[in-house]
Design a protein around this motif. Sequence first.
Motif, PDB file in Angstrom:
ATOM      1  N   ARG A  39       0.839  -1.174  -0.071  1.00 57.21           N
ATOM      2  CA  ARG A  39      -0.093   0.096  -0.053  1.00 57.21           C
ATOM      3  C   ARG A  39       0.920   1.241  -0.067  1.00 57.21           C
ATOM      4  N   LEU A  40       1.953   1.265   0.737  1.00 62.36           N
ATOM      5  CA  LEU A  40       2.983   2.390   0.840  1.00 62.36           C
ATOM      6  C   LEU A  40       3.510   2.541  -0.635  1.00 62.36           C
ATOM      7  N   ARG A  41       4.163   1.425  -1.043  1.00 58.93           N
ATOM      8  CA  ARG A  41       4.633   1.572  -2.359  1.00 58.93           C
ATOM      9  C   ARG A  41       3.577   1.967  -3.503  1.00 58.93           C
ATOM     10  N   ASP A  42       2.365   1.818  -3.418  1.00 55.30           N
ATOM     11  CA  ASP A  42       1.340   2.034  -4.326  1.00 55.30           C
ATOM     12  C   ASP A  42       0.790   3.612  -4.218  1.00 55.30           C
ATOM     13  N   GLY A  43       1.460   4.218  -3.306  1.00 64.88           N
ATOM     14  CA  GLY A  43       1.375   5.775  -3.115  1.00 64.88           C
ATOM     15  C   GLY A  43       0.490   6.095  -1.978  1.00 64.88           C
ATOM     16  N   GLU A  44       0.134   5.169  -1.265  1.00 67.38           N
ATOM     17  CA  GLU A  44      -1.056   5.601  -0.113  1.00 67.38           C
ATOM     18  C   GLU A  44      -0.039   6.334   0.840  1.00 67.38           C
ATOM     19  N   ALA A  45      -0.450   7.362   1.453  1.00 67.57           N
ATOM     20  CA  ALA A  45       0.200   8.206   2.502  1.00 67.57           C
ATOM     21  C   ALA A  45      -0.151   8.100   3.776  1.00 67.57           C
ATOM     22  N   TYR A  46       0.571   7.799   4.831  1.00 64.07           N
ATOM     23  CA  TYR A  46       0.426   7.848   6.218  1.00 64.07           C
ATOM     24  C   TYR A  46       1.238   8.560   7.054  1.00 64.07           C
ATOM     25  N   ASP A  47       0.927   9.045   7.988  1.00 62.51           N
ATOM     26  CA  ASP A  47       1.588   9.811   8.940  1.00 62.51           C
ATOM     27  C   ASP A  47       2.441   8.921   9.793  1.00 62.51           C
ATOM     28  N   ALA A  48       1.835   7.772  10.282  1.00 64.17           N
ATOM     29  CA  ALA A  48       2.417   6.772  11.400  1.00 64.17           C
ATOM     30  C   ALA A  48       1.794   5.470  10.854  1.00 64.17           C
ATOM     31  N   LEU A  49       2.869   4.314  11.107  1.00 62.94           N
ATOM     32  CA  LEU A  49       2.342   2.998  10.927  1.00 62.94           C
ATOM     33  C   LEU A  49       2.377   2.609  12.541  1.00 62.94           C
ATOM     34  N   LEU A  50       1.182   1.686  12.801  1.00 62.10           N
ATOM     35  CA  LEU A  50       1.296   1.128  14.112  1.00 62.10           C
ATOM     36  C   LEU A  50       1.239  -0.446  13.783  1.00 62.10           C
ATOM     37  N   VAL A  51       2.272  -0.874  14.130  1.00 54.86           N
ATOM     38  CA  VAL A  51       2.629  -2.159  13.788  1.00 54.86           C
ATOM     39  C   VAL A  51       2.837  -3.169  14.798  1.00 54.86           C
ATOM     40  N   ASP A  52       2.034  -4.336  14.646  1.00 57.03           N
ATOM     41  CA  ASP A  52       2.191  -5.654  15.326  1.00 57.03           C
ATOM     42  C   ASP A  52       3.587  -6.153  14.885  1.00 57.03           C
ATOM     43  N   TRP A  53       4.246  -7.301  16.006  1.00 53.99           N
ATOM     44  CA  TRP A  53       5.509  -7.810  15.580  1.00 53.99           C
ATOM     45  C   TRP A  53       5.149  -9.253  14.935  1.00 53.99           C
ATOM     46  N   ASN A  54       4.208 -10.019  15.463  1.00 50.56           N
ATOM     47  CA  ASN A  54       4.088 -11.374  15.196  1.00 50.56           C
ATOM     48  C   ASN A  54       2.848 -11.394  14.271  1.00 50.56           C
ATOM     49  N   MET A  55       3.152 -11.747  12.942  1.00 49.42           N
ATOM     50  CA  MET A  55       2.155 -11.677  11.972  1.00 49.42           C
ATOM     51  C   MET A  55       2.577 -12.468  10.701  1.00 49.42           C
ATOM     52  N   PRO A  56       1.773 -13.479  10.157  1.00 49.60           N
ATOM     53  CA  PRO A  56       2.263 -14.287   9.009  1.00 49.60           C
ATOM     54  C   PRO A  56       2.627 -13.398   7.768  1.00 49.60           C
ATOM     55  N   ILE A  57       3.227 -13.931   6.876  1.00 54.48           N
ATOM     56  CA  ILE A  57       3.676 -13.325   5.320  1.00 54.48           C
ATOM     57  C   ILE A  57       4.685 -12.556   5.645  1.00 54.48           C
ATOM     58  N   MET A  58       4.512 -11.407   6.419  1.00 53.17           N
ATOM     59  CA  MET A  58       5.828 -10.449   6.704  1.00 53.17           C
ATOM     60  C   MET A  58       5.391  -9.892   7.946  1.00 53.17           C
ATOM     61  N   ASP A  59       6.297 -10.297   8.975  1.00 57.51           N
ATOM     62  CA  ASP A  59       5.950  -9.941  10.333  1.00 57.51           C
ATOM     63  C   ASP A  59       6.481  -8.296  10.522  1.00 57.51           C
ATOM     64  N   GLY A  60       6.423  -8.048  11.777  1.00 54.90           N
ATOM     65  CA  GLY A  60       6.463  -6.426  11.997  1.00 54.90           C
ATOM     66  C   GLY A  60       7.901  -5.824  12.011  1.00 54.90           C
ATOM     67  N   LEU A  61       8.659  -6.889  12.242  1.00 56.16           N
ATOM     68  CA  LEU A  61      10.364  -6.371  12.265  1.00 56.16           C
ATOM     69  C   LEU A  61      10.710  -6.427  10.847  1.00 56.16           C
ATOM     70  N   GLU A  62      10.445  -7.400   9.986  1.00 59.04           N
ATOM     71  CA  GLU A  62      10.446  -7.543   8.488  1.00 59.04           C
ATOM     72  C   GLU A  62      10.086  -6.184   8.032  1.00 59.04           C
ATOM     73  N   LEU A  63       8.776  -5.650   8.280  1.00 52.52           N
ATOM     74  CA  LEU A  63       8.180  -4.659   7.574  1.00 52.52           C
ATOM     75  C   LEU A  63       9.233  -3.122   8.009  1.00 52.52           C
ATOM     76  N   VAL A  64       9.509  -3.289   9.100  1.00 50.92           N
ATOM     77  CA  VAL A  64      10.255  -1.977   9.685  1.00 50.92           C
ATOM     78  C   VAL A  64      11.380  -1.941   8.996  1.00 50.92           C
ATOM     79  N   ARG A  65      12.235  -2.995   8.895  1.00 48.54           N
ATOM     80  CA  ARG A  65      13.673  -3.095   8.247  1.00 48.54           C
ATOM     81  C   ARG A  65      13.518  -2.703   6.882  1.00 48.54           C
ATOM     82  N   ALA A  66      12.201  -3.440   6.003  1.00 51.69           N
ATOM     83  CA  ALA A  66      12.159  -2.975   4.485  1.00 51.69           C
ATOM     84  C   ALA A  66      11.718  -1.711   4.407  1.00 51.69           C
TER      85      ALA A  66
END
Length: 126
Positions: A39-66
Amino acid sequence: MQTLIVDDSRAARAMVKRMLDQLGIESCQAEHGEEALRRLRDGEAYDALLVDWNMPIMDGLELVRALRMEKRFADLAVLMISSESDPRNIARALMAGADEYLVKPIDTGMLADKLRALGLLDEERV
């Protein structure tokens, strides 16, 4: 302000959304890190992300690093909200690029305090 709640738990997303609603903050939701990143790469704009750590497919830590590997997201505020309470894991999240960290369970006051610390919420609210 527009936020994106990233958590695989529908109940957790609903709870955080209610808190944000109480604070007068708009929010959208994503079920995992890969959806949020897309969604971010598609151009959706957010002021903040509120992210859980433990998730399937891509967890929160992987998301933060990316996110932190892409210059265009360098200033995006990231608050991890997770049941991961081990201080070493909290340190890992912060070192990966999370700006703040909250250990579940949380309440509206705790969320407001972290959003204020990130400069995203006025003192007058909650």
